[in-house]
Design a protein around this motif. Structure first.
Motif, short mmCIF file in Angstrom:
data_model
loop_
_atom_site.label_atom_id
_atom_site.label_comp_id
_atom_site.label_asym_id
_atom_site.label_seq_id
_atom_site.Cartn_x
_atom_site.Cartn_y
_atom_site.Cartn_z
N VAL A 34 0.86 -1.18 0.00
CA VAL A 34 0.00 0.00 0.00
C VAL A 34 0.90 1.23 0.00
O VAL A 34 1.92 1.25 0.69
N PHE A 35 0.52 2.23 -0.79
CA PHE A 35 1.30 3.47 -0.75
C PHE A 35 0.36 4.67 -0.67
O PHE A 35 -0.76 4.62 -1.16
N PRO A 36 0.80 5.75 -0.01
CA PRO A 36 -0.05 6.93 0.16
C PRO A 36 -0.15 7.74 -1.14
O PRO A 36 0.76 7.72 -1.97
N THR A 37 -1.23 8.44 -1.29
CA THR A 37 -1.42 9.26 -2.48
C THR A 37 -0.47 10.45 -2.50
O THR A 37 -0.31 11.09 -3.52
N THR A 38 0.18 10.72 -1.38
CA THR A 38 1.12 11.84 -1.32
C THR A 38 2.44 11.51 -2.01
O THR A 38 3.21 12.41 -2.32
N ASP A 39 2.72 10.22 -2.23
CA ASP A 39 3.94 9.80 -2.93
C ASP A 39 3.57 9.25 -4.30
O ASP A 39 2.60 8.52 -4.44
N ARG A 40 4.36 9.60 -5.29
CA ARG A 40 4.19 8.97 -6.61
C ARG A 40 4.91 7.63 -6.57
O ARG A 40 6.00 7.51 -6.01
N PHE A 41 4.29 6.63 -7.18
CA PHE A 41 4.87 5.30 -7.15
C PHE A 41 6.24 5.26 -7.81
O PHE A 41 7.14 4.54 -7.38
N SER A 42 6.43 6.08 -8.83
CA SER A 42 7.74 6.12 -9.50
C SER A 42 8.83 6.59 -8.53
O SER A 42 9.97 6.12 -8.60
#
Length: 111
Positions: A34-42
């Motif tokens: 899971v990753f937060p929307t504040t960080d771009r996955f790239s």
């Protein structure tokens, strides 16, 4: 369950985390990512150590965690599926015929 962030592998704590993840992967443990929307996955991928990339840390889909309605229900459903949730066959024939995987009413925030 692994909450990703672009800063998670930095410094000494990041090195320990990398070692822990590698040990878990060697034992066959798979992660719900899971990753937060504040960080771009790239950005997260750019900061991930090469060995983890090569060993397939991201072979499972990482879920973009969006904590506000209506997206929170979708995020919760995706996470539930990743963690092994099964369709609730007792609810509705429509859901069974449409191939729904999680009863959305089970994914409401309860706080």
């Amino acid at each position: 369950f692994l909450r990703l962030s672009k800063k998670m592998f930095r410094g000494e704590a990041g090195e320990r985390l990398e070692a822990d993840i590698l040990r878990a992967m060697e034992r066959g443990i798979q992660f719900a990512l899971v990753f937060p929307t504040t960080d771009r996955f790239s950005e997260i991928i750019d900061e991930t150590p090469q060995e983890l990339l090569q060993r397939g840390l991201y072979k499972n889909i990482a879920i973009d965690f969006t904590p506000w309605p209506p997206h929170e229900r979708i995020t919760a459903a995706q996470l539930a599926l990743t963690l092994g949730a099964k369709e609730d066959d007792t609810r509705s024939p429509w859901r069974r015929s449409r191939g729904a995987s999680v009863n959305p009413s089970l994914c409401r925030r309860r706080w």
